[in-house]
Design a protein around this motif. Structure first.
Motif, PDB file in Angstrom:
ATOM      1  N   ASP A  16     -54.726  32.531   6.619  1.00  0.00           N
ATOM      2  CA  ASP A  16     -53.964  31.572   7.426  1.00  0.00           C
ATOM      3  C   ASP A  16     -54.877  30.490   7.999  1.00  0.00           C
ATOM      4  O   ASP A  16     -54.557  29.297   7.958  1.00  0.00           O
ATOM      5  CB  ASP A  16     -53.240  32.316   8.549  1.00  0.00           C
ATOM      6  N   HIS A  17     -56.038  30.897   8.531  1.00  0.00           N
ATOM      7  CA  HIS A  17     -57.001  29.919   9.048  1.00  0.00           C
ATOM      8  C   HIS A  17     -57.531  29.023   7.926  1.00  0.00           C
ATOM      9  O   HIS A  17     -57.734  27.813   8.126  1.00  0.00           O
ATOM     10  CB  HIS A  17     -58.169  30.634   9.729  1.00  0.00           C
ATOM     11  N   TYR A  18     -57.757  29.620   6.764  1.00  0.00           N
ATOM     12  CA  TYR A  18     -58.244  28.836   5.619  1.00  0.00           C
ATOM     13  C   TYR A  18     -57.245  27.749   5.230  1.00  0.00           C
ATOM     14  O   TYR A  18     -57.627  26.589   5.034  1.00  0.00           O
ATOM     15  CB  TYR A  18     -58.502  29.782   4.441  1.00  0.00           C
ATOM     16  N   VAL A  19     -55.980  28.113   5.125  1.00  0.00           N
ATOM     17  CA  VAL A  19     -54.965  27.121   4.747  1.00  0.00           C
ATOM     18  C   VAL A  19     -54.843  26.056   5.822  1.00  0.00           C
ATOM     19  O   VAL A  19     -54.738  24.849   5.517  1.00  0.00           O
ATOM     20  CB  VAL A  19     -53.607  27.808   4.509  1.00  0.00           C
ATOM     21  N   LEU A  37     -52.193  19.706   4.948  1.00  0.00           N
ATOM     22  CA  LEU A  37     -50.975  19.054   4.478  1.00  0.00           C
ATOM     23  C   LEU A  37     -50.039  20.026   3.757  1.00  0.00           C
ATOM     24  O   LEU A  37     -48.830  19.792   3.688  1.00  0.00           O
ATOM     25  CB  LEU A  37     -51.325  17.879   3.555  1.00  0.00           C
ATOM     26  N   CYS A  38     -50.593  21.101   3.218  1.00  0.00           N
ATOM     27  CA  CYS A  38     -49.778  22.091   2.501  1.00  0.00           C
ATOM     28  C   CYS A  38     -49.426  23.292   3.376  1.00  0.00           C
ATOM     29  O   CYS A  38     -48.775  24.236   2.902  1.00  0.00           O
ATOM     30  CB  CYS A  38     -50.516  22.575   1.257  1.00  0.00           C
ATOM     31  N   TYR A  39     -49.837  23.266   4.641  1.00  0.00           N
ATOM     32  CA  TYR A  39     -49.715  24.448   5.492  1.00  0.00           C
ATOM     33  C   TYR A  39     -48.257  24.884   5.661  1.00  0.00           C
ATOM     34  O   TYR A  39     -47.925  26.061   5.504  1.00  0.00           O
ATOM     35  CB  TYR A  39     -50.348  24.189   6.858  1.00  0.00           C
ATOM     36  N   ASN A  40     -47.392  23.943   6.000  1.00  0.00           N
ATOM     37  CA  ASN A  40     -45.991  24.287   6.245  1.00  0.00           C
ATOM     38  C   ASN A  40     -45.299  24.805   4.988  1.00  0.00           C
ATOM     39  O   ASN A  40     -44.351  25.592   5.074  1.00  0.00           O
ATOM     40  CB  ASN A  40     -45.234  23.081   6.792  1.00  0.00           C
ATOM     41  N   VAL A  41     -45.774  24.379   3.833  1.00  0.00           N
ATOM     42  CA  VAL A  41     -45.184  24.854   2.578  1.00  0.00           C
ATOM     43  C   VAL A  41     -45.688  26.259   2.255  1.00  0.00           C
ATOM     44  O   VAL A  41     -44.903  27.165   1.928  1.00  0.00           O
ATOM     45  CB  VAL A  41     -45.515  23.892   1.423  1.00  0.00           C
TER      46      VAL A  41
END
Length: 309
Positions: free
Chosen positions: A122-125, A131-135
């Motif tokens: 989770d921290h990595y993303v 920009l892709c976190y919510n996806v």
């Protein structure tokens, strides 16, 4: 049933605290009870704070709630029985109850490590692919990650318990430990396949733990590389502070686990083995809520506000 029909042993007896430090049992009981109550209250407070504060309804804090749940269940599988044995003159436990304790302790223990891996991911993303976190961390994906962690822990607990309790136990039945841990239980088994089972269980557990550790290290390798590319010192500090509590908990867990599971083989006293295991079984869960509460500014602020209301 597991291998019970092939064994003459119907119950086991713990002798961990009963043959040494007996004169300090009241002090140890009070200390362990206070630590257990503190970690319960600490984890419940974290969960209540995240539940009530809508600003904390993010993947990171939802994973933290899952981690707190696994920690509560892990200690629930071990500590109440430990406290009861410290006050009781009879330390006997049935074959089935012993197998159940080992199953639940391994299930919740490995679930805890799998959740630490997910929190690292989770921290990595969040830092490397914002920009892709919510996806990538949508509610459906988060639920799948948590479910797979619990499923993986359950599989580990079932495999270890099934393999160990398919062995034949023909006596003696005294477990030289303060809880029903696999190595001292396996030592009581008889048969030519006992060394192979002990080696296999050890390799599976250590390989899984090291695999989780390597995945976390890989995540933080990319995280550190991304943070160092942030131009402002304030931005780097903010990114590092986001990961500080999780990384601290990982270091604490693996430091104590390595002492217990990766110690050099050789003549070991019961006192030494027991005291080392205490650090991992009781001290590590005790430290986790403290670390997350003190090292996480948002959670600490929300907790203070919850206490005021």
């Amino acid at each position: 049933m597991l291998g019970r029909n092939h064994s003459s042993v119907s119950e086991f007896i713990l002798v961990g605290f009963s043959i040494f430090l007996w004169h300090l049992l009241p002090a140890f009981f009070l200390l362990f009870l206070l630590m257990y109550l503190f970690l319960l209250l600490g984890n419940l407070l974290i969960m209540a704070t995240v539940w009530r504060e809508h600003s904390l309804h993010t993947p990171m804090y939802l994973f933290l709630c899952a981690l707190s749940t696994s920690e509560i269940l892990y200690t629930l599988a071990l500590t109440p029985r430990l406290l009861a044995d410290m006050l009781s003159a009879c330390h006997a436990i049935t074959w089935t109850a012993c197998a159940s304790q080992i199953f639940f302790s391994f299930t919740f223990g490995f679930t805890h490590y799998f959740l630490l891996v997910i929190m690292g991911y989770d921290h990595y993303v969040a830092i490397c692919h914002p920009l892709c976190y919510n996806v990538l961390m949508n509610p459906h994906g988060r639920a799948h990650l948590v479910v797979w962690s619990w499923a993986g822990g359950s599989v580990m607990g079932l495999v270890v318990t099934t393999v160990v309790f398919h062995l034949t136990f023909c006596g003696p039945n005294e477990i030289h430990h303060f809880f029903y841990h696999v190595p001292p239980v396996v030592k009581l088994a008889c048969g030519t396949d006992v060394p192979a089972v002990a080696l296999g269980v050890g390799l599976v557990c250590i390989t899984t733990l090291l695999g989780c550790c390597l995945l976390i290290l890989l995540s933080y390798t990319f995280i550190v590389a991304a943070i160092l590319r942030i131009p402002s010192a304030e931005g780097r500090h903010k990114a590092f502070s986001t990961c500080a509590s999780h990384l601290t908990v990982v270091i604490v867990h693996y430091s104590f686990a390595s002492v217990v599971y990766l110690k050099l083989k050789g003549p070991q006293s019961l006192e030494g083995d027991t005291l080392m295991a205490i650090t991992y079984t009781i001290l590590t869960p005790f430290l986790s809520p403290i670390i997350f509460s003190l090292r996480n500014k948002e959670l600490k602020t929300a907790t203070v506000e919850l206490n005021k209301t």
